[in-house]
Design an enzyme around this catalytic site. Structure first.
Site, PDB file in Angstrom:
ATOM      1  N   HIS A  38       0.863  -1.187   0.000  1.00 51.62           N
ATOM      2  CA  HIS A  38       0.000   0.000   0.000  1.00 51.62           C
ATOM      3  C   HIS A  38       0.894   1.229   0.000  1.00 51.62           C
ATOM      4  O   HIS A  38       1.951   1.245   0.606  1.00 51.62           O
ATOM      5  CB  HIS A  38      -0.885   0.005   1.260  1.00 51.62           C
ATOM      6  CG  HIS A  38      -2.068   0.899   1.133  1.00 51.62           C
ATOM      7  ND1 HIS A  38      -1.993   2.254   1.351  1.00 51.62           N
ATOM      8  CD2 HIS A  38      -3.343   0.644   0.767  1.00 51.62           C
ATOM      9  CE1 HIS A  38      -3.190   2.785   1.156  1.00 51.62           C
ATOM     10  NE2 HIS A  38      -4.032   1.837   0.807  1.00 51.62           N
ATOM     11  N   ASP A  85      -7.989  -5.345  -0.203  1.00 48.81           N
ATOM     12  CA  ASP A  85      -8.426  -6.132  -1.366  1.00 48.81           C
ATOM     13  C   ASP A  85      -8.101  -7.605  -1.237  1.00 48.81           C
ATOM     14  O   ASP A  85      -8.649  -8.426  -1.966  1.00 48.81           O
ATOM     15  CB  ASP A  85      -7.762  -5.583  -2.630  1.00 48.81           C
ATOM     16  CG  ASP A  85      -8.254  -4.189  -2.917  1.00 48.81           C
ATOM     17  OD1 ASP A  85      -7.465  -3.242  -2.780  1.00 48.81           O
ATOM     18  OD2 ASP A  85      -9.447  -4.042  -3.238  1.00 48.81           O
TER      19      ASP A  85
HETATM   20  C1  SDX Z   1      -6.153   0.157  -2.831  1.00 46.75           C
HETATM   21  O1  SDX Z   1      -4.528   4.669  -1.829  1.00 46.75           O
HETATM   22  C2  SDX Z   1      -5.449   4.003  -1.245  1.00 46.75           C
HETATM   23  O2  SDX Z   1      -5.866   4.339  -0.149  1.00 46.75           O
HETATM   24  C3  SDX Z   1      -5.967   2.822  -2.032  1.00 46.75           C
HETATM   25  C4  SDX Z   1      -6.968   1.944  -1.304  1.00 46.75           C
HETATM   26  C5  SDX Z   1      -8.232   2.673  -1.042  1.00 46.75           C
HETATM   27  O3  SDX Z   1      -8.991   2.241  -0.146  1.00 46.75           O
HETATM   28  O4  SDX Z   1      -8.547   3.609  -1.807  1.00 46.75           O
HETATM   29  O5  SDX Z   1      -6.416   1.510  -0.072  1.00 46.75           O
HETATM   30  C6  SDX Z   1      -7.323   0.715  -2.125  1.00 46.75           C
HETATM   31  O6  SDX Z   1      -5.895   0.557  -3.923  1.00 46.75           O
HETATM   32  C7  SDX Z   1      -5.282  -0.846  -2.108  1.00 46.75           C
HETATM   33  C8  SDX Z   1      -4.071  -1.295  -2.971  1.00 46.75           C
HETATM   34  C9  SDX Z   1      -4.602  -2.346  -3.953  1.00 46.75           C
HETATM   35  N1  SDX Z   1      -3.526  -2.695  -4.927  1.00 46.75           N
HETATM   36  C10 SDX Z   1      -2.925  -3.893  -4.878  1.00 46.75           C
HETATM   37  O7  SDX Z   1      -3.080  -4.732  -4.000  1.00 46.75           O
HETATM   38  C11 SDX Z   1      -1.992  -4.137  -6.053  1.00 46.75           C
HETATM   39  C12 SDX Z   1      -0.663  -4.744  -5.535  1.00 46.75           C
HETATM   40  N2  SDX Z   1       0.022  -3.715  -4.752  1.00 46.75           N
HETATM   41  C13 SDX Z   1       1.053  -2.965  -5.485  1.00 46.75           C
HETATM   42  O8  SDX Z   1       0.721  -2.673  -6.808  1.00 46.75           O
HETATM   43  C14 SDX Z   1       1.543  -1.788  -4.646  1.00 46.75           C
HETATM   44  O9  SDX Z   1       1.709  -2.205  -3.355  1.00 46.75           O
HETATM   45  C15 SDX Z   1       0.747  -0.506  -4.628  1.00 46.75           C
HETATM   46  C16 SDX Z   1       0.431  -0.009  -5.983  1.00 46.75           C
HETATM   47  C17 SDX Z   1      -0.505  -0.699  -3.852  1.00 46.75           C
HETATM   48  C18 SDX Z   1       1.623   0.510  -3.945  1.00 46.75           C
HETATM   49  O10 SDX Z   1       2.765   0.619  -4.752  1.00 46.75           O
HETATM   50  P1  SDX Z   1       3.967   1.513  -4.261  1.00 46.75           P
HETATM   51  O11 SDX Z   1       3.477   2.840  -3.861  1.00 46.75           O
HETATM   52  O12 SDX Z   1       5.082   1.437  -5.259  1.00 46.75           O
HETATM   53  O13 SDX Z   1       4.386   0.722  -2.935  1.00 46.75           O
HETATM   54  P2  SDX Z   1       5.687   0.994  -2.139  1.00 46.75           P
HETATM   55  O14 SDX Z   1       6.323   2.281  -2.515  1.00 46.75           O
HETATM   56  O15 SDX Z   1       5.356   0.787  -0.709  1.00 46.75           O
HETATM   57  O16 SDX Z   1       6.635  -0.184  -2.646  1.00 46.75           O
HETATM   58  C19 SDX Z   1       7.781  -0.467  -1.893  1.00 46.75           C
HETATM   59  C20 SDX Z   1       8.495  -1.573  -2.619  1.00 46.75           C
HETATM   60  C21 SDX Z   1       8.711  -1.293  -4.086  1.00 46.75           C
HETATM   61  O17 SDX Z   1       9.923  -1.950  -4.431  1.00 46.75           O
HETATM   62  P3  SDX Z   1      11.276  -1.042  -4.555  1.00 46.75           P
HETATM   63  O18 SDX Z   1      10.982   0.005  -5.603  1.00 46.75           O
HETATM   64  O19 SDX Z   1      11.481  -0.456  -3.174  1.00 46.75           O
HETATM   65  O20 SDX Z   1      12.334  -2.048  -4.971  1.00 46.75           O
HETATM   66  O21 SDX Z   1       7.740  -2.791  -2.566  1.00 46.75           O
HETATM   67  C22 SDX Z   1       7.447  -3.230  -3.870  1.00 46.75           C
HETATM   68  C23 SDX Z   1       7.598  -2.026  -4.766  1.00 46.75           C
HETATM   69  O22 SDX Z   1       7.954  -2.431  -6.075  1.00 46.75           O
HETATM   70  N3  SDX Z   1       6.101  -3.700  -3.868  1.00 46.75           N
HETATM   71  C24 SDX Z   1       5.717  -4.955  -4.140  1.00 46.75           C
HETATM   72  C25 SDX Z   1       4.321  -4.979  -3.967  1.00 46.75           C
HETATM   73  N4  SDX Z   1       3.914  -3.753  -3.607  1.00 46.75           N
HETATM   74  C26 SDX Z   1       5.004  -2.960  -3.549  1.00 46.75           C
HETATM   75  N5  SDX Z   1       6.419  -6.026  -4.513  1.00 46.75           N
HETATM   76  C27 SDX Z   1       5.686  -7.165  -4.713  1.00 46.75           C
HETATM   77  N6  SDX Z   1       4.362  -7.270  -4.564  1.00 46.75           N
HETATM   78  C28 SDX Z   1       3.644  -6.201  -4.181  1.00 46.75           C
HETATM   79  N7  SDX Z   1       2.331  -6.288  -4.028  1.00 46.75           N
END
Ligand code: SDX
Length: 392
Positions: free
Chosen positions: A270, A327
């Site tokens: 998140h 989710d």
């Molecule tokens: C919702 O914003 C909100 O409030 C949204 C929501 C709402 O109620 O409106 O809460 C609803 O959208 C929840 C999120 C649903 N999406 C997913 O579950 C999709 C899978 N999650 C990822 O796509 C991701 O976690 C995001 C898009 C949700 C967040 O992405 P970010 O902002 O890039 O996350 P981060 O900066 O914390 O990531 C840190 C690291 C990154 O790697 P590095 O660049 O540091 O090497 O963790 C990695 C990311 O690539 N990472 C993941 C991951 N999520 C983040 N790696 C593997 N699997 C994952 N799910």
């Protein structure tokens, strides 16, 4: 602690606006609406309570709740002419495509509540959107499966009415399970609002130009559709089906860690929560209740539980602070309740409508409100001389 952030144009903050509606502490895993913890609201309130709280800032007294619930119930029918609008779609259209189209078109049918300068019209548009979303969503579902539309009923509460419009058919009585209705209501509460996420920011930016509320909510639906946002619940089920069995989980865990592999663990991570999403805990409890009530032994839930256990013990996810989000469990509950995956994000949009509307009204009613105009860090060409076609 009010949790308000003030946007200071003089300094590049991530805060985009002032708001008094929802407070999140991502480090600790706290979510509050108007000062009430989401766990308390999910336990003790129903969705109408929470809608009133988000819109008016206080939990309703008994008479206020009765009046609010009545005003919503008596606006659940859709303009009959809109039935023809549905018939213009292909039967295999994604229900989110229908939602974006139908909600955007509402300004053509309800133009008596599009003058955003009139507080009364703003209130009517707000109630119409909250009231009609379940009807619009249910009609999108019925259209996709070739069944007749089911009209809303005034003797049912919000969640019961929605389940009836989705699952009943004219040929027989549909028995509404109180446990399913309560689970549905709780899912609506957990998705109602979530501060300045991508879709809510889309609604605020659209609304800042004084566009009509129906167009702004349609823009929010479009943004929510993405698999990185509201589309994640549908993507979680697809991921669990792709994993298939517990013994394949390690393979996918390694793929999620591989920076060169675009695979992400859907339902994990998140932008704000760097701890457990408090909604996921409530959702997990509800998930077990629904599966027990339905007597469903869903092998995908077993895979989901094992995936959660392994991911939470894995140091990569601990280091990246990746926890299950809202989710992760919602898709499993909705599948157990009989919804097709194509309807999962539609339900998210249905529930989030009250949050979008509350945030839109807060923005519109702020006397300091101006059109949103983000700037950029330009990294393109510096000035260069024009080159005629023959010289290129
Ligand atoms: C919702 O914003 C909100 O409030 C949204 C929501 C709402 O109620 O409106 O809460 C609803 O959208 C929840 C999120 C649903 N999406 C997913 O579950 C999709 C899978 N999650 C990822 O796509 C991701 O976690 C995001 C898009 C949700 C967040 O992405 P970010 O902002 O890039 O996350 P981060 O900066 O914390 O990531 C840190 C690291 C990154 O790697 P590095 O660049 O540091 O090497 O963790 C990695 C990311 O690539 N990472 C993941 C991951 N999520 C983040 N790696 C593997 N699997 C994952 N799910």
């Amino acid at each position: 602690e009010t949790g308000c952030f003030t946007y200071d144009p003089g300094f590049t903050s991530t805060a985009s606006c002032d708001s008094a509606i929802t407070y999140i502490d991502g480090e600790v895993g706290i979510l509050m609406h108007r000062g009430y913890m989401i766990e308390d609201l999910a336990e003790h309130s129903d969705f109408m309570d929470v809608c009133y709280l988000l819109l008016h800032g206080e939990l309703p007294k008994a008479d206020q709740k009765t009046e609010f619930e009545r005003s919503i119930t008596y606006h659940t029918m859709l303009h009959e002419q809109m039935n023809y609008f549905y018939r213009g779609f292909r039967r295999d259209s994604h229900p989110m495509a229908i939602m974006v189209g139908v909600v955007g078109a509402m300004s053509a049918f309800y133009h008596d509540s599009t003058d955003i300068s009139d507080p009364r019209q703003r209130m009517i548009a707000s109630h119409r959107l909250i009231a009609k979303m379940p009807t619009i969503a249910a009609m999108a579902y019925k259209f996709s499966i070739g069944q007749p539309f089911v009209y809303p009923r005034n003797d049912l509460n919000y969640a019961e009415n929605f389940l009836n419009m989705i699952f009943s058919v004219p040929c027989e009585e549909y028995k509404i399970s109180p446990v399913l209705a309560r689970a549905m209501d709780r899912i609506f509460i957990l998705h109602a609002d979530h501060e300045q996420n991508a879709s809510t920011s889309t609604v605020r930016i659209s609304g800042s130009s004084n566009a009509n509320p129906f167009a702004c909510i349609a823009a929010g639906i479009a943004s929510l559709w993405g698999p990185a946002h509201g589309g994640a619940n549908e993507a979680v089920l697809q991921m669990l089906q792709e994993i298939g069995t517990k013994d394949r989980i390690p393979e996918f865990i390694e793929r999620a860690k591989d920076r060169d592999d675009p695979f992400r663990l859907m339902g994990f991570g998140h932008r704000v929560y760097k701890n457990y999403d408090p909604r996921a805990k409530v959702m997990q409890k509800s998930c077990h209740e629904v599966l027990a009530e339905l007597g469903v032994k869903d092998p995908l839930l077993d895979v989901a539980m094992e995936l959660e256990r392994i991911a939470l013990e894995d140091e990569y996810f601990a280091e990246k602070k990746l926890f299950p989000n809202v989710d992760f469990y919602s898709g499993i509950i909705l599948k157990a309740m009989g919804f097709p995956t194509s309807m999962f994000t539609v339900l998210f949009a249905l529930a989030r409508t009250v949050g979008w509307v509350a945030q839109w009204r807060e923005m519109i009613e702020d006397p300091k409100q101006r059109i949103s105009r983000p700037r950029q860090l330009y990294n393109g060409h510096t000035k260069r001389d024009y080159v005629a076609l023959g010289d290129r």
